[in-house]
Design an enzyme around this catalytic site. Structure first.
Site, PDB file in Angstrom:
ATOM      1  N   LYS A 189     -12.403   6.150   7.911  1.00 25.89           N
ATOM      2  CA  LYS A 189     -12.043   5.921   8.881  1.00 25.89           C
ATOM      3  C   LYS A 189     -12.914   6.261  10.021  1.00 25.89           C
ATOM      4  O   LYS A 189     -13.239   7.476   9.969  1.00 25.89           O
ATOM      5  CB  LYS A 189     -10.344   5.481   9.420  1.00 25.89           C
ATOM      6  CG  LYS A 189     -10.015   4.992  10.275  1.00 25.89           C
ATOM      7  CD  LYS A 189      -8.548   4.923  10.873  1.00 25.89           C
ATOM      8  CE  LYS A 189      -8.344   4.021  12.295  1.00 25.89           C
ATOM      9  NZ  LYS A 189      -8.401   3.269  12.083  1.00 25.89           N
ATOM     10  N   GLY A 204      -6.224   2.542  16.057  1.00 26.73           N
ATOM     11  CA  GLY A 204      -6.193   1.502  17.064  1.00 26.73           C
ATOM     12  C   GLY A 204      -4.396   1.328  17.620  1.00 26.73           C
ATOM     13  O   GLY A 204      -4.195   1.428  18.555  1.00 26.73           O
ATOM     14  N   HIS A 210      -5.076   9.450   8.747  1.00 31.09           N
ATOM     15  CA  HIS A 210      -6.143   8.010   7.686  1.00 31.09           C
ATOM     16  C   HIS A 210      -6.702   8.810   7.130  1.00 31.09           C
ATOM     17  O   HIS A 210      -7.206  10.206   7.191  1.00 31.09           O
ATOM     18  CB  HIS A 210      -6.736   7.532   8.901  1.00 31.09           C
ATOM     19  CG  HIS A 210      -6.140   6.456   9.852  1.00 31.09           C
ATOM     20  ND1 HIS A 210      -5.294   6.718  10.548  1.00 31.09           N
ATOM     21  CD2 HIS A 210      -5.688   5.116   9.136  1.00 31.09           C
ATOM     22  CE1 HIS A 210      -4.001   5.764  11.607  1.00 31.09           C
ATOM     23  NE2 HIS A 210      -4.301   4.004  10.309  1.00 31.09           N
TER      24      HIS A 210
END
Length: 267
Positions: free
Chosen positions: A160, A166, A156
């Site tokens: 983040k 998640g 990511h």
């Protein structure tokens, strides 16, 4: 004729929030009634540079927003701490939350589930709104029945806040449902540098990469004697999440209970 769905949104100036505003603007039966933001109290969305031409008020006080706005659905794409507070407020006001904020603890999820039940108000929390990512999780669960040795690498952008993502945690949880718990790697392996093998859930290792240039990408790698199988999903633009957000808004209007994971709304 499709009924109009009145929507309120938190975080309109964020990258995901701005995309959500565009999605609402381009969806015929969605009507933006207002937003929650840290700035621009009393202004309209269309008065803020860079935001769509939508005539909806901005509130900096979340409590005031939930009391004043006549919304059917509340979308939150902010961060775990803020999103958790907003979600509880929405449920207390019988406004159906659609939450794309990952990083909630198991205790927080359980509390929101109980609150949804007591308020008889539907809620959708999705670690990932990209339809392709949901399919990636489903395919990984299917593969785990035959390939029990698995590791997850998620990548990511460097802004983040939570790690692992998640989506990675949800993927591992789905795999755990069909896989016998087992220790992977050499029984005597040891890390010469802490964290080299990543996080661990039920014997599976999860590795998080945070770098500029990524949006969201995940590889689920299965290994077996003589072969490997990799299931990969890559979001190259935040628009990839909007079809799932739109779908969740439409579906949450049909339910009065807690749903965690977009796959639970898909046939």
């Amino acid at each position: 004729m499709t009924n109009t769905i009145n929507v309120m949104l938190a975080g309109p100036r964020g990258k995901m929030g701005t995309e959500a505003l565009k999605m609402i603007e381009n969806t015929e039966n969605f009507n933006l009634v207002g937003c929650i933001d840290r700035k621009h109290n009393g202004q309209s969305i269309k008065e803020v540079d860079g935001l769509p031409n939508l005539d909806a008020p901005i509130y900096t006080d979340a409590v005031e927003a939930f009391e004043r706005l006549n919304a059917d659905v509340f979308i939150d794409l902010t961060n775990p701490e803020t999103g958790y507070k907003h979600t509880k407020l929405a449920l207390h006001n019988h406004i159906r939350p659609v939450i794309g904020t990952s990083g909630f603890s198991e205790e927080q999820l359980e509390e929101l589930k109980q609150l949804s039940s007591s308020q008889q108000t539907g809620i959708v929390i999705a670690p990932n709104f990209a339809i392709g990512a949901v399919l990636m999780m489903r395919f990984s669960q299917m593969a785990a029945k035959y390939f029990p040795n698995v590791e997850i690498i998620e990548k990511h952008h460097d802004e983040k806040l939570d790690a692992p993502s998640g989506t990675a945690v949800k993927t591992a949880q789905l795999i755990r449902e069909v896989r016998t718990s087992q220790k992977q790697g050499h029984p005597d392996e040891h890390e010469t540098m802490d964290g080299a093998r990543g996080a661990e859930l039920d014997g599976m290792h999860i590795h998080s990469i945070r770098l500029p240039g990524f949006i969201a990408q995940q590889e689920v790698i299965f290994g077996q004697s003589g072969q490997t199988l990799t299931i990969n999903h890559n979001s190259t633009d935040r628009q990839s999440f909007m079809s799932g957000v739109k779908f969740a808004v439409e579906e949450v209007m049909k339910i009065d209970h807690f749903v965690y994971g977009l796959e639970n709304l898909m046939e």
